[in-house]
Structure formats: structure tokens, C-alpha cells
Write a protein that holds these residues in place. Structure first.
Motif, PDB file in Angstrom:
ATOM      1  N   GLU A   1       0.775  -1.251  -0.028  1.00 27.40           N
ATOM      2  CA  GLU A   1       0.197   0.005  -0.027  1.00 27.40           C
ATOM      3  C   GLU A   1       0.942   1.217  -0.098  1.00 27.40           C
ATOM      4  O   GLU A   1       0.437   2.210  -0.570  1.00 27.40           O
ATOM      5  N   ASP A   2       2.063   1.407   0.637  1.00 27.82           N
ATOM      6  CA  ASP A   2       2.825   2.442   0.696  1.00 27.82           C
ATOM      7  C   ASP A   2       3.494   2.745  -0.758  1.00 27.82           C
ATOM      8  O   ASP A   2       3.898   1.786  -1.318  1.00 27.82           O
ATOM      9  N   PRO A   3       4.106   4.055  -0.802  1.00 28.98           N
ATOM     10  CA  PRO A   3       4.895   4.407  -1.701  1.00 28.98           C
ATOM     11  C   PRO A   3       6.267   3.653  -1.670  1.00 28.98           C
ATOM     12  O   PRO A   3       6.739   3.095  -0.904  1.00 28.98           O
ATOM     13  N   ALA A   4       6.847   3.373  -2.830  1.00 24.14           N
ATOM     14  CA  ALA A   4       8.151   2.657  -3.023  1.00 24.14           C
ATOM     15  C   ALA A   4       9.168   3.359  -2.022  1.00 24.14           C
ATOM     16  O   ALA A   4       9.221   4.686  -2.327  1.00 24.14           O
ATOM     17  N   ILE A   5       9.987   2.780  -1.618  1.00 27.07           N
ATOM     18  CA  ILE A   5      11.047   3.127  -0.728  1.00 27.07           C
ATOM     19  C   ILE A   5      12.501   3.256  -1.757  1.00 27.07           C
ATOM     20  O   ILE A   5      12.852   2.240  -2.130  1.00 27.07           O
ATOM     21  N   ASP A   6      13.139   4.447  -1.623  1.00 26.47           N
ATOM     22  CA  ASP A   6      14.355   4.336  -2.489  1.00 26.47           C
ATOM     23  C   ASP A   6      15.561   3.819  -1.458  1.00 26.47           C
ATOM     24  O   ASP A   6      15.988   4.791  -0.905  1.00 26.47           O
ATOM     25  N   TRP A   7      15.747   2.521  -1.371  1.00 27.89           N
ATOM     26  CA  TRP A   7      16.884   1.935  -0.630  1.00 27.89           C
ATOM     27  C   TRP A   7      18.023   2.575  -0.904  1.00 27.89           C
ATOM     28  O   TRP A   7      18.899   2.774   0.208  1.00 27.89           O
TER      29      TRP A   7
END
Length: 93
Positions: free
Chosen positions: A78-84
Motif C-alpha cells: 500500500e505505501d509508496p516505494a522506498i528508494d533504498w
């Protein structure tokens, strides 16, 4: 779906996410190694890339492993993608 099956599915989702995101981080390192071999990165720049990879991979591991697996699976869906990769950036003082 039973609770046991739901947790199994959540674990599978988190594991697939972890694997895919880790592959993306490794791709950053592979590109940097190619640049290093071509003479476009010096050893210190390569070291910075490896350090950033290490920090990013640790953050990703914590995200995938230290919380409730059901909650993490929901966040992934559900949450926006994280730029790891960006999360692994060393902040300048």
C-alpha cells in the motif's frame, strides 16, 4: 483464508520484496565495479559505493525483518516505494 495461510503469504510477499530490492542494490554495485574497472572511478569512490550499499542493505533488512510480517506486507502493498539506495546515502556534516 486461515491465519496460518495469511501469515505464510505475508512472509512470501516480504521475502520476494526483499529479494527484488536487494537485487536492485547489487545492480548499483555492479555498475560501479564496471566503472572502476574502466578507470572511471577511483578506489575511494568505489569504497563510497560499497559503504552506501552496506548501509542501504542494512536498512532494507531491518525493514523486512524487525516488524510484524503482516504489517510489513501491507506497507509493501500500500505505501509508496522506498528508494533504498538513497536511504544508504551518507549525510554530509
Amino acid at each position: 483464508m486461515s491465519e496460518k495461510a495469511a501469515r505464510r503469504q505475508a512472509r512470501q510477499q516480504v521475502a520476494a520484496y526483499h529479494e527484488a530490492e536487494l537485487a536492485g542494490l547489487v545492480a548499483h554495485v555492479a555498475g560501479a565495479i564496471d566503472q572502476f574497472r574502466d578507470g572511471n572511478l577511483d578506489p575511494f569512490d568505489m569504497d563510497r559505493v560499497l559503504f552506501q550499499y552496506s548501509r542501504a542493505a542494512k536498512e532494507l533488512w531491518k525493514y523486512c525483518n524487525l516488524g510484524n510480517v503482516d504489517v510489513v506486507a501491507r506497507y509493501i502493498r500500500e505505501d509508496p516505494a522506498i528508494d533504498w539506495w538513497k536511504r544508504g546515502t551518507v549525510r554530509e556534516r
